[in-house]
Design an enzyme around this catalytic site. Structure first.
Site, PDB file in Angstrom:
ATOM      1  N   LYS A  37      18.544  16.440 -16.546  1.00 61.16           N
ATOM      2  CA  LYS A  37      19.505  15.600 -16.063  1.00 61.16           C
ATOM      3  C   LYS A  37      19.109  14.919 -14.954  1.00 61.16           C
ATOM      4  O   LYS A  37      18.920  15.464 -13.697  1.00 61.16           O
ATOM      5  CB  LYS A  37      20.795  16.343 -16.004  1.00 61.16           C
ATOM      6  CG  LYS A  37      22.091  15.289 -15.669  1.00 61.16           C
ATOM      7  CD  LYS A  37      23.321  16.053 -15.502  1.00 61.16           C
ATOM      8  CE  LYS A  37      24.773  15.276 -15.119  1.00 61.16           C
ATOM      9  NZ  LYS A  37      25.736  15.969 -14.817  1.00 61.16           N
TER      10      LYS A  37
ATOM     11  N   ALA B 267       0.853  -1.112  -0.028  1.00 65.95           N
ATOM     12  CA  ALA B 267      -0.086  -0.147   0.036  1.00 65.95           C
ATOM     13  C   ALA B 267       0.795   1.228  -0.080  1.00 65.95           C
ATOM     14  O   ALA B 267       0.516   2.263  -0.657  1.00 65.95           O
ATOM     15  CB  ALA B 267      -1.082  -0.011   1.235  1.00 65.95           C
ATOM     16  N   SER B 268       1.930   1.314   0.994  1.00 62.67           N
ATOM     17  CA  SER B 268       2.868   2.474   0.704  1.00 62.67           C
ATOM     18  C   SER B 268       3.607   2.720  -0.615  1.00 62.67           C
ATOM     19  O   SER B 268       3.828   3.932  -0.773  1.00 62.67           O
ATOM     20  CB  SER B 268       3.902   2.234   1.941  1.00 62.67           C
ATOM     21  OG  SER B 268       4.503   1.137   1.758  1.00 62.67           O
TER      22      SER B 268
ATOM     23  N   ASP C 201      37.462  17.791 -15.377  1.00 64.61           N
ATOM     24  CA  ASP C 201      37.130  16.543 -16.062  1.00 64.61           C
ATOM     25  C   ASP C 201      36.897  17.110 -17.555  1.00 64.61           C
ATOM     26  O   ASP C 201      35.886  16.838 -18.212  1.00 64.61           O
ATOM     27  CB  ASP C 201      36.012  15.790 -15.683  1.00 64.61           C
ATOM     28  CG  ASP C 201      35.698  14.561 -15.987  1.00 64.61           C
ATOM     29  OD1 ASP C 201      36.690  14.103 -16.453  1.00 64.61           O
ATOM     30  OD2 ASP C 201      34.669  13.874 -15.670  1.00 64.61           O
TER      31      ASP C 201
ATOM     32  N   VAL D  97       1.097   4.054  -2.821  1.00 66.61           N
ATOM     33  CA  VAL D  97       1.079   5.647  -2.561  1.00 66.61           C
ATOM     34  C   VAL D  97       2.154   6.477  -3.075  1.00 66.61           C
ATOM     35  O   VAL D  97       2.281   7.616  -3.658  1.00 66.61           O
ATOM     36  CB  VAL D  97       0.855   5.834  -1.006  1.00 66.61           C
ATOM     37  CG1 VAL D  97       1.009   7.176  -0.475  1.00 66.61           C
ATOM     38  CG2 VAL D  97      -0.352   5.083  -0.690  1.00 66.61           C
TER      39      VAL D  97
END
Length: 459
Positions: A215, A181-182, A305, A185
């Site tokens: 992104k 159920a969670s 980088d 939800v």
């Protein structure tokens, strides 16, 4: 002695227990025992002296009988076969002295009758063993069948579960139902949030009158969260036409969505892999990238980088730096870094050797991008990351494969970028004044190249 498998074996004469008879004369009883021993005892050789004494006794008895009675044919004359058998029996019999058996040596060869008896005994034993094995296998098969029948007949749940197990079972089922159920939800909430974010991104795109890119970053792990926060902060504070601009961000559970400027031409690595670049195109790309690096370095930011994958293009010819996940902000108190960061094949020598470094590590990395544009791959690309780092630390400036095919301006430009000594390496501002860069044409000349590569990839 009774045998359980007599009915299965051939009908042969077997040694059996003799029933007790009424007492007989001593001589007859001894004779019966002697015959019984001859039948079933192992033949043995007797000493010549004993045989000679017995023959002498027989001859004496025959002489006495001949002198007292009328002449009559001897037993040997009437029954020659029995006489031969008796003589043979006397030869193989074990003589007795004073009630004890004299140890005799075994004969070298069994008589024919005894050999037949022994062969028959062996055959009987083999038959009995075979029958026993067959019966044993049959019994085992019957037992296995009985076990299988019992297992098949046994119900899976013969006895009900104890009350404690039933309670645990109910508890686990309740937890599973609550978890399902969670989850439902949570999934519904995420779908609603995604819809809201997409609506916001569409409105933002309409207001900017251009497309946007989203992104998605997985935030699992503390280091990943820190890098993402660092990337957002650097992009929010530093906006330039030479870098991919940050527009907005949204948190969805463990995922962070960054809304960025959309670069529809893809990465420079796609262009390098699909086609050959002219020196004119290389010069235009170099100028745009150096403008972005000069902007970052003037704001005390090291990208760390720089590579062809992180240089994005647009179909109008724009070239921008992207991906600031490994970027770092320098401060007046800490204007150098020692952390090993970046992609091994593009790392500067001072980064590989662990020495303090500054913004010029990005210039070395861009020099490797220049070799990529010339040779379509970075140096040492066939080496492992560790081997590539060792070669960068020892060799220093990599050598071009075909330097004579390049102009003197391009060779000198790459040399200024790839100086092993950081002090001798040019800065971004200095390289923008290099003749190779100043002679470059506007970035719009790249539009046709980028569009052709994009169509080729789509096809």
């Amino acid at each position: 002695m009774a045998y359980p498998y007599d009915s299965l074996l051939p009908q042969v004469t077997r040694p059996r227990t003799i029933s007790p008879l009424p007492p007989s004369a001593p001589g007859e009883e001894a004779k019966d025992e002697e015959v019984e021993q001859v039948k079933w005892k192992r033949p043995a050789v007797v000493t010549p002296q004993a045989v000679h004494s017995k023959r002498a006794l027989l001859e004496k008895e025959q002489e006495q009988t001949a002198s007292s009675e009328m002449p009559r044919p001897s037993q040997g004359e009437l029954f020659p076969a029995r006489e031969q058998e008796e003589q043979h029996r006397q030869q193989v019999e074990e003589p007795e002295e004073n009630g004890q058996n004299i140890k005799a040596e075994p004969q070298a060869e069994l008589p024919e009758a005894q050999s037949d008896i022994m062969a028959l005994k062996r055959k009987n034993k083999d038959d009995m063993r075979r029958v026993q094995e067959e019966n044993l296998n049959q019994q085992r098969g019957d037992q296995q069948n009985q076990v299988s029948e019992r297992v098949a007949a046994t119900p899976l749940m013969k006895h009900p579960l104890p009350s404690c197990l039933l309670t645990n079972k109910d508890h686990v089922q309740a937890e599973l139902q609550d978890s399902e159920a969670s989850n439902k939800v949570r999934e519904k909430r995420l779908e609603e949030e995604i819809k809201i974010i997409r609506d916001k991104a569409n409105r933002l795109s309409q207001s900017l009158q251009k497309q946007v890119a989203i992104k998605k970053i997985n935030l699992q792990g503390l280091q990943r969260k820190q890098l993402t926060v660092n990337e957002i902060m650097i992009m929010k504070r530093n906006r330039s036409p030479s870098v991919v601009n940050y527009l907005d961000s949204y948190l969805l559970g463990e995922e962070l969505w960054l809304v960025l400027e959309y670069m529809d031409g893809g990465a420079l690595s796609d262009v390098i892999s699909e086609t050959f670049l002219s020196e004119e195109q290389m010069a235009a790309i170099s100028r745009e990238c150096l403008r972005g690096l000069d902007f970052l370095h003037s704001n005390h930011i090291i990208h760390r980088d720089v590579k062809s994958d992180n240089i994005l293009l647009r179909t109008d010819g724009s070239v921008k730096l992207a991906d600031f996940g490994l970027s770092t902000q320098l401060t007046p108190e800490q204007n150098r870094r020692c952390t090993l960061a970046g992609t091994p094949w593009w790392m500067a020598p001072e980064v590989v050797t662990g020495q303090p470094y500054g913004p010029k590590v990005d210039i070395w990395s861009f020099g490797i991008v220049g070799i990529e544009m010339v040779e379509r791959e970075p140096p040492y690309c066939n080496q492992s990351p560790a081997s590539a780092q060792r070669l960068i630390a020892t060799v220093g400036t990599p050598k071009l494969r075909h330097p004579k095919l390049l102009s003197a301006l391009l060779r000198d430009f790459l040399s200024c970028c790839l100086q092993k000594d950081e002090e001798e390496r040019w800065s971004a501002m200095e390289l923008l004044q290099h003749p190779f860069v100043t002679s470059a044409k506007p970035a719009s000349i790249l539009s046709q190249l980028i569009n052709s590569v994009k169509k080729r990839k789509k096809n």
